[in-house]
Motif scaffolding. Structure first.
Motif, PDB file in Angstrom:
ATOM      1  N   VAL A 151      -5.864  -5.169  -6.258  1.00  0.00           N
ATOM      2  CA  VAL A 151      -6.279  -4.743  -4.723  1.00  0.00           C
ATOM      3  C   VAL A 151      -6.183  -3.513  -4.410  1.00  0.00           C
ATOM      4  CG1 VAL A 151      -5.113  -4.919  -2.637  1.00  0.00           C
ATOM      5  CG2 VAL A 151      -4.570  -6.689  -4.117  1.00  0.00           C
ATOM      6  N   LEU A 152      -7.450  -2.974  -3.993  1.00  0.00           N
ATOM      7  CA  LEU A 152      -7.819  -1.807  -3.584  1.00  0.00           C
ATOM      8  C   LEU A 152      -7.986  -1.573  -2.056  1.00  0.00           C
ATOM      9  CD1 LEU A 152      -9.070   0.940  -4.434  1.00  0.00           C
ATOM     10  CD2 LEU A 152     -11.160  -0.049  -4.388  1.00  0.00           C
ATOM     11  N   ALA A 153      -7.002  -0.647  -1.525  1.00  0.00           N
ATOM     12  CA  ALA A 153      -7.015  -0.235  -0.402  1.00  0.00           C
ATOM     13  C   ALA A 153      -7.817   0.947  -0.024  1.00  0.00           C
ATOM     14  CB  ALA A 153      -5.789  -0.064   0.140  1.00  0.00           C
ATOM     15  N   TYR A 154      -9.027   0.878   0.780  1.00  0.00           N
ATOM     16  CA  TYR A 154      -9.954   1.970   0.751  1.00  0.00           C
ATOM     17  C   TYR A 154     -10.346   2.223   2.221  1.00  0.00           C
ATOM     18  CZ  TYR A 154     -14.441   4.689   0.285  1.00  0.00           C
ATOM     19  OH  TYR A 154     -15.068   5.828   0.264  1.00  0.00           O
ATOM     20  N   GLY A 155     -10.325   3.439   2.623  1.00  0.00           N
ATOM     21  CA  GLY A 155     -10.705   3.828   3.911  1.00  0.00           C
ATOM     22  C   GLY A 155     -10.404   5.157   4.513  1.00  0.00           C
ATOM     23  N   GLN A 156     -10.831   5.310   5.607  1.00  0.00           N
ATOM     24  CA  GLN A 156     -10.535   6.877   6.257  1.00  0.00           C
ATOM     25  C   GLN A 156      -8.910   7.045   6.393  1.00  0.00           C
ATOM     26  OE1 GLN A 156     -12.725   6.881   9.652  1.00  0.00           O
ATOM     27  NE2 GLN A 156     -11.496   8.420  10.777  1.00  0.00           N
ATOM     28  N   THR A 157      -8.677   8.264   6.283  1.00  0.00           N
ATOM     29  CA  THR A 157      -7.442   8.766   6.692  1.00  0.00           C
ATOM     30  C   THR A 157      -6.875   8.388   7.702  1.00  0.00           C
ATOM     31  OG1 THR A 157      -7.663  10.983   5.396  1.00  0.00           O
ATOM     32  CG2 THR A 157      -5.724  10.777   6.862  1.00  0.00           C
ATOM     33  N   SER A 158      -5.664   7.523   8.073  1.00  0.00           N
ATOM     34  CA  SER A 158      -4.908   7.119   9.221  1.00  0.00           C
ATOM     35  C   SER A 158      -5.545   5.883   9.581  1.00  0.00           C
ATOM     36  CB  SER A 158      -4.913   8.184  10.252  1.00  0.00           C
ATOM     37  OG  SER A 158      -4.088   9.341   9.891  1.00  0.00           O
ATOM     38  N   CYS A 159      -6.024   4.958   8.953  1.00  0.00           N
ATOM     39  CA  CYS A 159      -6.706   3.836   9.147  1.00  0.00           C
ATOM     40  C   CYS A 159      -5.743   2.396   9.032  1.00  0.00           C
ATOM     41  CB  CYS A 159      -8.251   3.371   8.553  1.00  0.00           C
ATOM     42  SG  CYS A 159      -8.073   3.015   6.750  1.00  0.00           S
ATOM     43  N   GLY A 160      -4.854   2.848   8.080  1.00  0.00           N
ATOM     44  CA  GLY A 160      -3.628   1.779   8.058  1.00  0.00           C
ATOM     45  C   GLY A 160      -3.623   1.122   6.452  1.00  0.00           C
ATOM     46  N   LYS A 161      -4.133   1.946   5.597  1.00  0.00           N
ATOM     47  CA  LYS A 161      -4.221   1.610   4.302  1.00  0.00           C
ATOM     48  C   LYS A 161      -2.731   1.313   3.600  1.00  0.00           C
ATOM     49  CE  LYS A 161      -6.315   5.077   2.909  1.00  0.00           C
ATOM     50  NZ  LYS A 161      -6.620   5.831   4.051  1.00  0.00           N
ATOM     51  N   THR A 162      -1.939   2.515   3.931  1.00  0.00           N
ATOM     52  CA  THR A 162      -0.612   2.293   3.444  1.00  0.00           C
ATOM     53  C   THR A 162       0.323   1.264   3.973  1.00  0.00           C
ATOM     54  OG1 THR A 162      -0.471   4.740   3.038  1.00  0.00           O
ATOM     55  CG2 THR A 162       1.777   3.664   3.294  1.00  0.00           C
ATOM     56  N   PHE A 163       0.159   1.164   5.399  1.00  0.00           N
ATOM     57  CA  PHE A 163       0.728   0.033   6.188  1.00  0.00           C
ATOM     58  C   PHE A 163       0.413  -1.434   5.744  1.00  0.00           C
ATOM     59  CE2 PHE A 163       1.082  -3.098   9.641  1.00  0.00           C
ATOM     60  CZ  PHE A 163       2.457  -3.127   9.923  1.00  0.00           C
ATOM     61  N   THR A 164      -0.736  -1.562   5.215  1.00  0.00           N
ATOM     62  CA  THR A 164      -1.262  -2.842   4.757  1.00  0.00           C
ATOM     63  C   THR A 164      -0.845  -3.082   3.351  1.00  0.00           C
ATOM     64  OG1 THR A 164      -3.338  -2.611   5.974  1.00  0.00           O
ATOM     65  CG2 THR A 164      -3.592  -4.100   4.087  1.00  0.00           C
TER      66      THR A 164
END
Length: 99
Positions: A62-75
Motif C-alpha cells: 500500500v502506497l500513500a502518496y500526496g501533498q503535505t497535510s492531505c491525510g496520508k498518515t491518518f489514512t
C-alpha cells in the motif's frame, strides 16, 4: 474521464505536458475517496482483498502518496478504535486469519 474495463476502474488523464510518444499517460487507481469517506470504506475497498491474496502467496503493498497535510498518515495509522487506519486494521486482519 473515468471508464471501466475488465472489472477495473481507471481514470484517464490527458495532459499535453505528460505524453509519451503522442499518447496520453494513463493513471490507474483502485479507488478515489472524498473527505466524507470512512477508514472502514477505504480499508474494505482497497486493502482487504489484497490482504487475502497475501495469504495465497502474492505480494502486496500500500502506497500513500500526496501533498503535505492531505491525510496520508491518518489514512495509514488512524486515531482511536473507530478511526483505525490501514496498518492497525491489516494487523488485526492478519492475526484473525492466523487464529
Amino acid at each position: 474521464f473515468q471508464f471501466k474495463a475488465k472489472s477495473r476502474n481507471f481514470l484517464r488523464l490527458k495532459d499535453p505536458l505528460i505524453e509519451e510518444k503522442g499518447k496520453p499517460v494513463i493513471f490507474n487507481y483502485d479507488g478515489v475517496f472524498d473527505g466524507d469517506s470512512t477508514q472502514d470504506q477505504i480499508y474494505n475497498t482497497v486493502v482487504r482483498n489484497m490482504a487475502e491474496r497475501v495469504f495465497e502467496g502474492y505480494n502486496g503493498s500500500v502506497l500513500a502518496y500526496g501533498q503535505t497535510s492531505c491525510g496520508k498518515t491518518f489514512t495509514m495509522m488512524g486515531a482511536d478504535n473507530h478511526q483505525r487506519g490501514i496498518i492497525p486494521r491489516m494487523t488485526q486482519h492478519v492475526f484473525e486469519k492466523i487464529a
